[in-house]
Design an enzyme around this catalytic site. Structure first.
Site, PDB file in Angstrom:
ATOM      1  N   VAL A 189     -16.202  15.930   2.718  1.00 47.84           N
ATOM      2  CA  VAL A 189     -16.864  14.689   2.304  1.00 47.84           C
ATOM      3  C   VAL A 189     -17.056  13.719   3.467  1.00 47.84           C
ATOM      4  O   VAL A 189     -17.646  12.658   3.299  1.00 47.84           O
ATOM      5  CB  VAL A 189     -16.103  13.966   1.174  1.00 47.84           C
ATOM      6  CG1 VAL A 189     -16.040  14.829  -0.069  1.00 47.84           C
ATOM      7  CG2 VAL A 189     -14.711  13.539   1.623  1.00 47.84           C
ATOM      8  N   LYS A 190     -16.560  14.074   4.654  1.00 48.68           N
ATOM      9  CA  LYS A 190     -16.705  13.182   5.801  1.00 48.68           C
ATOM     10  C   LYS A 190     -18.123  13.253   6.369  1.00 48.68           C
ATOM     11  O   LYS A 190     -18.988  13.969   5.868  1.00 48.68           O
ATOM     12  CB  LYS A 190     -15.670  13.540   6.871  1.00 48.68           C
ATOM     13  CG  LYS A 190     -14.212  13.361   6.422  1.00 48.68           C
ATOM     14  CD  LYS A 190     -13.912  11.948   6.004  1.00 48.68           C
ATOM     15  CE  LYS A 190     -12.415  11.649   5.944  1.00 48.68           C
ATOM     16  NZ  LYS A 190     -11.629  12.542   5.105  1.00 48.68           N
ATOM     17  N   VAL A 191     -18.354  12.525   7.453  1.00 46.18           N
ATOM     18  CA  VAL A 191     -19.709  12.401   8.000  1.00 46.18           C
ATOM     19  C   VAL A 191     -20.257  13.748   8.458  1.00 46.18           C
ATOM     20  O   VAL A 191     -21.448  14.034   8.324  1.00 46.18           O
ATOM     21  CB  VAL A 191     -19.705  11.383   9.150  1.00 46.18           C
ATOM     22  CG1 VAL A 191     -21.097  11.228   9.757  1.00 46.18           C
ATOM     23  CG2 VAL A 191     -19.193  10.027   8.660  1.00 46.18           C
TER      24      VAL A 191
END
Length: 391
Positions: A189-191
């Site tokens: 879910v991170k960049v």
């Protein structure tokens, strides 16, 4: 029922799949040249000299603490408004953890609060050895202000930039100045993602060597680092108690492929954030912003409900979820968790973080989110707030 919109989602394309498949067909699956290439690429992105890849950002935080000599009898401070890993990494080192309340505008560790706490800690000889500021939601902390205090009170800084790959502070990459070590996360879910994985970057060769060794069971093979003359090419030495925190070639291959698109991911996130500003301006909520020194990577888009709706937050949350909107709360303050309450912390210790927690909701934000999706999110949120106000 419309499709579910999560609060975050990885963006995987055919180039990512090809990179992983190519690695599966190579001679290396675990430790090989791709991991080193990814380390060098992340160091370059951060304007740093060294990168140390790990199997998670939690692991990177742990070896960063150890490399800085954190041990029993020391103190490590971080923010309550973070995932528990930012505090647990200190406890893994058998040291004492404490927290500094947040700035009510950026939701990051507050330099003014920190200075007041440092003044009191100096009186009791309990100054921290390490401070771990967290770039919450992708928005950088005021690192120059923290570095000024570090010079005065002689503590080290580990930037927890798990949310902030590609973010900038004073127009320079986070991690490039004002800290000893900077940590990134590549959770889906991170960049950007490597499925699971983390990275520590630093300009200090001694810290980089220590972290590499600690993440590899405490083992070294480098001839110049051996205590005994090598009897042959097979020889290695365990020189410290390390851990199996190594990143695989598959993770690194995915990370490298994702890194090629990082600028696009951030551009898309920033555009989506700007669109949220337009769509949400009529609602009685507080929107996240950017300080003049910051360029956020927009990992999250956290809103704050008005104080009058604190008791109705669950109602709004449930309405969004039932409509297929994957809102989430980031974060429950670390010091209020049962484990940390056993350590002596309690509700009321950090009131700004607690007030933020009671009022916040994170809205969906990821590159594949469409403008139609955003309009749907805002329509449901607006309706939920109207009902909460009436009820």
């Amino acid at each position: 029922m419309p499709d579910f919109i999560p609060y975050g989602r990885q963006s995987i394309d055919e180039a990512d799949i090809k990179a992983v498949c190519d690695t599966l067909r190579s001679d290396y699956l675990t430790q090989g040249p791709v991991v080193s290439e990814f380390e060098n690429a992340m160091a370059a992105l951060s304007d740093c000299k060294f990168g140390v890849a790990t199997n998670s950002a939690t692991s990177a935080l742990h070896v960063a603490c150890l490399a800085l000599g954190v041990a029993a009898g020391d103190y490590v401070w971080t923010t309550p408004n973070t995932f528990i890993a930012s505090a647990n990494c200190a406890l893994y080192c058998n040291t004492s953890i404490d927290f500094v309340d947040i700035d009510p505008i950026t939701y990051n560790l507050c330099p003014e609060q920190l200075e007041r706490k440092l003044i009191e800690a100096k009186k009791s000889n309990t100054l921290p050895k390490v401070i771990i500021p967290v770039h919450f939601a992708g928005h950088p902390c005021d690192m120059q202000a923290l570095a000024r205090l570090a010079d005065t009170y002689k503590f080290k800084i580990i930037e927890d930039a798990s949310h902030a790959v590609g973010a900038k502070y004073q127009e320079k990459p986070v991690g490039s100045q004002y800290s000893d070590i900077c940590i990134f996360s590549f959770h889906p879910v991170k960049v950007m993602t490597s499925a699971e994985g983390g990275m520590a970057v630093t300009n200090n060769p001694k810290l980089a060597k220590k972290m590499h060794c600690l993440a590899n069971q405490g083992i070294t093979r480098a001839p110049q680092d051996l205590n005994e003359p090598s009897p042959g090419g097979w020889y290695y030495e365990q020189q410290s108690l390390g851990f199996n925190y190594r990143m695989t070639e598959l993770q690194a291959a995915l990370g490298l492929s994702q890194l090629n698109k990082l600028h696009l991911f951030i551009e898309q996130r920033r555009d989506l954030a700007q669109n949220y500003y337009k769509l949400l301006r009529h609602l009685p909520i507080r929107l996240p912003g950017e300080a003049t020194y910051a360029s956020s990577s927009w990992h999250l888009f956290p809103i704050l409900l008005p104080e009058a709706l604190i008791e109705k937050r669950e109602q709004v949350f449930t309405a969004l979820r039932e409509a297929g909107i994957g809102t989430q709360v980031h974060y429950i303050p670390v010091h209020t968790q049962p484990y940390f309450q056993k350590l002596g912390f309690q509700w009321g210790d950090f009131p700004i973080s607690e007030d933020y927690y009671f009022r916040t909701l994170s809205l969906p934000l990821f590159p594949a989110l469409t403008l139609d999706d955003q309009e749907r999110v805002v329509a449901v949120l607006s309706n939920a707030i109207d009902k909460a106000c009436i009820g």
